[in-house]
Design a protein around this motif. Structure first.
Motif, short mmCIF file in Angstrom:
data_model
loop_
_atom_site.label_atom_id
_atom_site.label_comp_id
_atom_site.label_asym_id
_atom_site.label_seq_id
_atom_site.Cartn_x
_atom_site.Cartn_y
_atom_site.Cartn_z
N GLU A 163 -18.30 -0.68 3.24
CA GLU A 163 -17.88 0.41 4.19
C GLU A 163 -16.60 0.62 3.78
OE1 GLU A 163 -17.75 -1.11 8.10
OE2 GLU A 163 -19.92 -1.60 8.07
N ASN A 164 -16.51 1.95 3.29
CA ASN A 164 -15.04 2.33 2.55
C ASN A 164 -14.43 3.58 3.36
OD1 ASN A 164 -13.19 2.98 0.83
ND2 ASN A 164 -14.24 3.71 -0.94
N GLN A 165 -13.16 3.56 3.89
CA GLN A 165 -12.67 4.76 4.30
C GLN A 165 -11.74 5.19 3.10
OE1 GLN A 165 -12.66 6.12 7.42
NE2 GLN A 165 -14.52 4.67 7.65
N ARG A 166 -12.38 6.14 2.40
CA ARG A 166 -11.77 6.62 1.24
C ARG A 166 -10.99 7.73 1.53
NH1 ARG A 166 -14.06 7.38 -5.08
NH2 ARG A 166 -13.41 5.44 -4.95
N ARG A 167 -9.63 7.94 1.06
CA ARG A 167 -8.98 9.15 1.25
C ARG A 167 -8.60 9.83 -0.41
NH1 ARG A 167 -4.03 7.98 1.98
NH2 ARG A 167 -4.10 5.78 1.92
N LYS A 168 -9.18 10.76 -0.55
CA LYS A 168 -9.04 11.51 -1.95
C LYS A 168 -8.50 12.78 -2.12
CE LYS A 168 -13.52 13.86 -2.10
NZ LYS A 168 -14.83 13.98 -2.67
N GLN A 169 -7.96 13.18 -3.12
CA GLN A 169 -7.10 14.23 -3.31
C GLN A 169 -7.40 14.75 -4.84
OE1 GLN A 169 -2.99 14.19 -2.29
NE2 GLN A 169 -2.95 16.58 -2.12
N ASN A 170 -7.50 16.16 -5.02
CA ASN A 170 -7.90 16.75 -6.24
C ASN A 170 -6.25 16.95 -7.06
OD1 ASN A 170 -10.74 16.18 -6.28
ND2 ASN A 170 -10.92 18.37 -4.88
N ASP A 193 -6.12 -3.96 -2.06
CA ASP A 193 -6.79 -2.47 -1.87
C ASP A 193 -6.69 -1.94 -3.36
OD1 ASP A 193 -6.83 -1.85 0.70
OD2 ASP A 193 -4.59 -1.61 1.22
N GLU A 194 -7.22 -0.85 -3.43
CA GLU A 194 -7.69 -0.32 -4.81
C GLU A 194 -7.54 1.35 -4.77
OE1 GLU A 194 -11.29 -1.99 -7.02
OE2 GLU A 194 -11.93 0.27 -6.72
N PHE A 195 -6.88 1.61 -5.78
CA PHE A 195 -7.07 3.30 -6.02
C PHE A 195 -7.68 3.52 -7.58
CE2 PHE A 195 -2.93 2.09 -8.19
CZ PHE A 195 -3.26 2.91 -9.58
N GLU A 196 -8.32 4.69 -7.43
CA GLU A 196 -9.07 5.11 -8.74
C GLU A 196 -8.45 6.33 -9.19
OE1 GLU A 196 -13.21 5.44 -8.02
OE2 GLU A 196 -13.35 3.33 -7.58
N ILE A 197 -8.37 6.84 -10.40
CA ILE A 197 -7.84 8.05 -10.86
C ILE A 197 -9.03 8.63 -11.87
CG2 ILE A 197 -6.24 9.44 -12.04
CD1 ILE A 197 -4.02 7.52 -11.23
N GLU A 198 -9.67 9.46 -11.53
CA GLU A 198 -11.00 9.85 -12.41
C GLU A 198 -11.09 11.29 -12.80
OE1 GLU A 198 -15.89 10.00 -11.69
OE2 GLU A 198 -14.61 9.08 -10.24
N LYS A 237 0.68 -1.21 -0.01
CA LYS A 237 0.03 0.08 0.07
C LYS A 237 0.84 1.19 0.03
CE LYS A 237 -3.94 1.77 2.42
NZ LYS A 237 -5.07 1.67 3.73
N GLU A 238 1.81 1.50 0.99
CA GLU A 238 2.74 2.62 0.95
C GLU A 238 3.30 2.99 -0.22
OE1 GLU A 238 4.69 2.80 4.53
OE2 GLU A 238 3.15 2.78 5.88
N LYS A 239 3.81 1.80 -0.47
CA LYS A 239 4.95 1.81 -1.86
C LYS A 239 4.12 2.26 -3.15
CE LYS A 239 8.33 -1.41 -0.57
NZ LYS A 239 8.91 -2.74 -0.80
N ASP A 290 -8.70 3.43 -1.42
CA ASP A 290 -9.97 3.04 -0.85
C ASP A 290 -9.34 2.00 0.12
OD1 ASP A 290 -11.61 4.30 -2.26
OD2 ASP A 290 -11.97 3.02 -3.83
N ASP A 291 -10.34 2.00 1.19
CA ASP A 291 -9.73 0.86 2.54
C ASP A 291 -11.35 0.31 2.58
OD1 ASP A 291 -9.22 -0.87 4.38
OD2 ASP A 291 -7.93 0.83 5.68
N VAL A 292 -11.65 -0.89 2.03
CA VAL A 292 -12.92 -1.38 1.98
C VAL A 292 -13.21 -2.65 3.02
CG1 VAL A 292 -14.51 -2.59 0.76
CG2 VAL A 292 -13.28 -0.62 -0.02
N ILE A 293 -14.28 -2.71 3.65
CA ILE A 293 -14.98 -3.83 4.54
C ILE A 293 -16.07 -4.08 4.03
CG2 ILE A 293 -15.56 -4.55 6.60
CD1 ILE A 293 -13.48 -2.90 8.22
N ASN A 294 -16.35 -5.31 3.34
CA ASN A 294 -17.54 -6.01 2.96
C ASN A 294 -18.54 -6.49 3.94
OD1 ASN A 294 -16.86 -4.76 0.00
ND2 ASN A 294 -15.25 -6.79 0.03
N VAL A 295 -19.62 -6.39 3.87
CA VAL A 295 -20.68 -6.92 4.68
C VAL A 295 -21.60 -7.59 4.02
CG1 VAL A 295 -21.88 -6.80 6.96
CG2 VAL A 295 -20.02 -5.05 6.26
N ASP A 296 -21.89 -8.88 4.37
CA ASP A 296 -22.68 -9.82 3.50
C ASP A 296 -24.27 -9.26 4.42
OD1 ASP A 296 -24.87 -11.67 2.75
OD2 ASP A 296 -23.63 -13.13 2.80
#
Length: 270
Positions: free
Chosen positions: A166-173, A204-209, A55-57, A186-192
């Motif tokens: 449940e997503n602890q999303r950190r975003k930057q413009n 983990d996942e990142f998005e560039i939009e 993640k950090e790298k 994104d730091d995600v926990i999924n719940v059934d």
């Protein structure tokens, strides 16, 4: 459900006209006619998965790559917790089509519905249409009624809560030559929803939009440059990274073992 919900356009007529419009569209479906695409908003993004231990790298590589191409931040990083509840039929018919139907709890206490059909991979960019459904309550009835009245979209009548994300999303413009870009990790926990079982997402996942309208060829030129830079640096450091075309809902179902992953995530070797 319409056969090709590529774009969305709210129906703005009166109630009588809207009723006639919806009746006509139902008739089209019964007779198997091709329905015209509905115009509206779409997401244009690069979405990638990577191993949690990297993640950090990966975060540093992504930020360094953006700055190397003079794509500079326009503000500080912000934490944006998101709680999303996804609805589907009992047999997960929407997920099998890579569609998603979401209710999001907003920061101001309000709620917002969103319907996203399957998107398309257009070069490096994944392009997914979406329709924002105005609702006053978190319920299947509100989603069905709102989608039909506001967009002419006919959702299955037997939809129920399927997954909570449940997503602890950190975003930057960021900004490149006047075009706004958003970077989100994104730091995600999924719940059934059926069993209450909680599970941290396996990767983990990142998005560039792109947040502004931009010509498709220009968007592809910018995003391909970013992607190749990230891919090269990850490869040099022995870091596994992969483009993802699954939406968060389908990824959650796969992670929870509710549906199998029929096809492996797309691996791009440039």
């Amino acid at each position: 459900m319409q056969s090709r919900p590529d774009r969305f356009e709210p129906y703005n007529g009166n109630k009588i006209g809207r009723g006639a419009y919806l009746t006509y569209r139902k008739k089209q479906r019964r007779e198997g006619e091709e329905m015209e695409p509905i115009k509206g908003k779409s997401e244009k993004e690069l979405k990638c998965k990577f191993n949690i231990q990297d993640k950090e790298k990966v975060e540093q590589i992504v930020r360094d790559t953006l700055e190397a191409y003079q794509i500079m931040p326009t503000g500080d990083e912000k934490l944006k917790p998101q709680i999303d509840e996804y609805f589907d039929t009992p047999d997960y018919s929407l997920a099998h089509k890579e569609h998603s139907l979401r209710v999001r709890q907003m920061k101001d206490g309000g709620i917002e519905g969103t319907y996203k059909p399957n998107g398309k991979q257009d070069g490096t960019i994944f392009d997914r249409p979406e329709a924002t459904i105005a609702i006053q309550e978190k319920s299947a009835r509100a989603l069905i009624q709102g989608a039909q009245e506001q967009y002419g979209i006919i959702l299955p009548e037997d939809i129920i809560p399927a997954v909570l994300v449940e997503n602890q999303r950190r975003k930057q413009n960021y900004n490149i030559k006047g075009v706004a870009i958003e970077l989100a990790f994104d730091d995600v926990i999924n719940v059934d929803a059926k069993t209450g079982r909680r599970k941290k997402a396996s990767r983990d996942e990142f998005e560039i939009e792109f947040k502004d309208e931009i010509a498709p060829e220009k968007a592809e030129e910018i995003m391909k440059r970013i992607w190749l830079g990230i891919l090269r640096k990850c490869s040099e450091q022995g870091i596994w990274i992969q483009k993802s075309t699954h939406n968060k809902y389908v990824s959650a179902l796969i992670d929870l073992g509710i549906i199998p992953e029929k096809d492996k995530e797309q691996v791009i070797d440039e």
